[in-house]
Design a protein around this motif. Structure first.
Motif, PDB file in Angstrom:
ATOM      1  N   LEU A  40      -9.048   0.349   6.691  1.00  0.00           N
ATOM      2  CA  LEU A  40      -8.246   1.302   5.928  1.00  0.00           C
ATOM      3  C   LEU A  40      -9.062   2.544   5.598  1.00  0.00           C
ATOM      4  N   MET A  79      -4.994  -7.480   3.774  1.00  0.00           N
ATOM      5  CA  MET A  79      -5.377  -6.169   3.248  1.00  0.00           C
ATOM      6  C   MET A  79      -6.818  -6.174   2.752  1.00  0.00           C
ATOM      7  N   ILE A  81      -3.059   0.439  -3.783  1.00  0.00           N
ATOM      8  CA  ILE A  81      -2.741  -0.896  -3.272  1.00  0.00           C
ATOM      9  C   ILE A  81      -2.419  -1.805  -4.444  1.00  0.00           C
ATOM     10  N   ALA A 133       1.123  -1.240  -7.118  1.00  0.00           N
ATOM     11  CA  ALA A 133       0.759  -0.182  -6.163  1.00  0.00           C
ATOM     12  C   ALA A 133       1.042   1.198  -6.751  1.00  0.00           C
ATOM     13  N   ILE A 193      -9.213   5.193  -2.685  1.00  0.00           N
ATOM     14  CA  ILE A 193      -8.458   3.961  -2.490  1.00  0.00           C
ATOM     15  C   ILE A 193      -8.590   3.144  -3.770  1.00  0.00           C
ATOM     16  N   ARG A 252      -1.914 -10.059   0.899  1.00  0.00           N
ATOM     17  CA  ARG A 252      -3.140  -9.683   0.188  1.00  0.00           C
ATOM     18  C   ARG A 252      -4.379 -10.027   1.018  1.00  0.00           C
ATOM     19  N   VAL A 263       0.569   5.239   0.542  1.00  0.00           N
ATOM     20  CA  VAL A 263      -0.304   6.298   1.062  1.00  0.00           C
ATOM     21  C   VAL A 263       0.368   7.640   0.806  1.00  0.00           C
ATOM     22  N   GLN A 269       0.852  -1.191   0.000  1.00  0.00           N
ATOM     23  CA  GLN A 269       0.000   0.000   0.000  1.00  0.00           C
ATOM     24  C   GLN A 269       0.887   1.241   0.000  1.00  0.00           C
ATOM     25  N   VAL A 315      -4.645   6.550  -1.728  1.00  0.00           N
ATOM     26  CA  VAL A 315      -4.075   5.245  -1.374  1.00  0.00           C
ATOM     27  C   VAL A 315      -4.079   4.356  -2.619  1.00  0.00           C
ATOM     28  N   ILE A 367      -7.133  -0.222  -6.024  1.00  0.00           N
ATOM     29  CA  ILE A 367      -6.414  -1.498  -5.981  1.00  0.00           C
ATOM     30  C   ILE A 367      -6.098  -1.941  -7.400  1.00  0.00           C
ATOM     31  N   GLN A 391       4.686   3.730   2.857  1.00  0.00           N
ATOM     32  CA  GLN A 391       4.429   2.421   2.261  1.00  0.00           C
ATOM     33  C   GLN A 391       4.136   1.413   3.367  1.00  0.00           C
TER      34      GLN A 391
END
Length: 441
Positions: free
Chosen positions: A284, A277, A303, A316, A331, A274, A220, A218, A301, A333, A269
């Motif tokens: 989160l 998360m 991921i 990421a 966020i 996985r 951020v 991740q 964020v 992914i 970081q």
């Protein structure tokens, strides 16, 4: 060794446990029987931590427990195929005297298509079957009433001479029919169907294990942290702010059993698995909300998941770039297979693929000057919203772009055969109607 909870009436569980001994080296089956259907839903939350997956003895216990199931649950149910139906019919025909010309039959609506297909393959006249389809009531107090109504329907047809036998998929209904002397048989899954369900359940456990063990990274990023620090006027305030950010992120890392790395200037970081998360995505979102409230700036964020630390970090970085392109924090992914999830864990979550091997599609998109990512997002949005058709304004509102940009994209798709302009919609008494579009593929 995988631990699988088996949920259903005791007779059905006993049959599955017996067949399951063939897989004793791979899976341990734990029985969770119920007396009444209403108990099925309560079994799941009470015992979720004891098993790695659930196997339901049929569609009925699965539908009864469905309100308590969550996305992370590994679920399989024994689906009655034509073999189960034919076995029940043969039992009735074998013991019948005189010959059966019509029998009543019940089946849960979830299996309606399979039932009809199986009956069609028998090539028997439709008049031979009086079918009662039913939906499993997910209000617990109604399951007894439903069982009574189904049994009464079978009994009424038999007593009136419309049928000579009954075939049911419910244990309670079968028991009552026997008590009333109705010639009947129970639709039970065959040993072959049980083996198939067990194999699927074990494969799901194996796939889940490898997925959970993938590496997760991740990233951020807190936008304009240097400007926030500059407004404070004191170095002391800057240090307090950074300490608060690290405190919030370390609390989240503790939930993940992960580690935190500070890269400076509002960039962090987090490393973990996985599985952890994905399970802690709501935690989160809460951490991001706390940071935005504390700092007054959007937090992005990204991921990434992958088989190696390098591939996870590369994904990421793609994710954080997508998150930073949005007007507000988000966020994002990027999974190992290239799937992108935007607004992960939120009500507006959107999942799509950002790559394709369809060369014809890529050529058309290049001519339309539209990226594969944008096209896949439009596809995913139309599916999630249930749009048969939509306007450029609809698209702009949901994809955070200008109406003019949405119009340009849709015009390019129309000109290159990927969308249709199906008509217009007049918003006011003045001006031109806005165009309505449909995707073609």
């Amino acid at each position: 060794m995988y631990t699988i909870g088996v949920v259903g009436p005791k007779p059905s569980i006993d049959r599955i446990i017996e067949v399951g001994r063939e897989y004793a080296d791979t899976a341990r089956l734990i029985p969770y029987p119920y007396e009444n259907l209403v108990e099925a839903a309560s079994i799941i939350p009470a015992h979720r931590g004891e098993v790695s997956g659930w196997l339901f003895t049929g569609p009925i216990p699965y539908m009864a427990a469905k309100p308590q199931l969550i996305d992370s649950d590994s679920i399989v149910y024994c689906s009655p195929t034509g073999a189960s139906l034919y076995k029940g019919i043969l039992h009735l025909l074998k013991d019948s005297s005189p010959a059966i010309t019509c029998m009543s039959l019940d089946m849960v609506e979830l299996e309606e298509f399979n039932l009809q297909e199986s009956l069609d393959e028998l090539e028997l006249p439709e008049s031979m079957f009086a079918i009662h389809m039913f939906e499993v009531k997910q209000e617990g107090h109604r399951d007894k009433q439903q069982e009574t109504e189904l049994a009464d329907a079978h009994i009424q047809m038999w007593e009136s001479g419309q049928t000579q036998a009954a075939l049911t998929c419910m244990h309670a209904v079968h028991k009552r029919l026997l008590e009333r002397g109705v010639p009947c048989s129970k639709i039970d899954v065959t040993r072959m169907e049980i083996r198939q369900a067990l194999r699927i359940s074990i494969e799901k456990q194996r796939a889940s294990y490898f997925k959970d063990s993938q590496i997760g990274v991740q990233i951020v990023e807190i936008e304009n942290l240097d400007k926030v620090s500059g407004r404070s006027g004191t170095k002391y305030y800057v240090q307090l702010l950074e300490l608060e950010i690290k405190r919030v992120l370390l609390e989240f890392c503790d939930k993940l059993d992960g580690s935190l790395l500070e890269n400076g200037n509002g960039r962090y970081q987090i490393f973990g698995s996985r599985g952890a998360m994905e399970r802690e995505i709501s935690a989160l979102r809460e951490a991001v909300f706390r940071l935005e409230a504390e700092i007054g700036q959007p937090v992005a964020v990204g991921i990434g998941f992958g088989e190696t630390a390098l591939s996870a970090e590369q994904h990421a970085r793609k994710a954080i770039q997508t998150a930073k392109d949005r007007e507000v924090g988000d966020i994002i992914i990027v999974r190992a297979d290239g799937t992108v999830v935007e607004s992960a864990g939120g009500q507006d979550e959107l999942e799509y693929e950002y790559r394709t091997e369809d060369q014809e599609l890529l050529d058309r998109l290049n001519q339309a000057a539209v990226s594969i990512r944008t096209y896949r997002k439009i596809e995913a949005l139309a599916r999630r919203k249930g749009w048969g058709s939509f306007s450029a304004s609809d698209l702009a509102a949901d994809l955070s772009m200008t109406v003019r940009n949405a119009q340009r994209i849709m015009l390019g798709l129309v000109e290159n055969g990927l969308a249709l302009a199906t008509g217009g919609e007049l918003q006011t008494s003045r001006g031109r109607p806005r165009k309505i579009y449909q995707l073609k593929r």
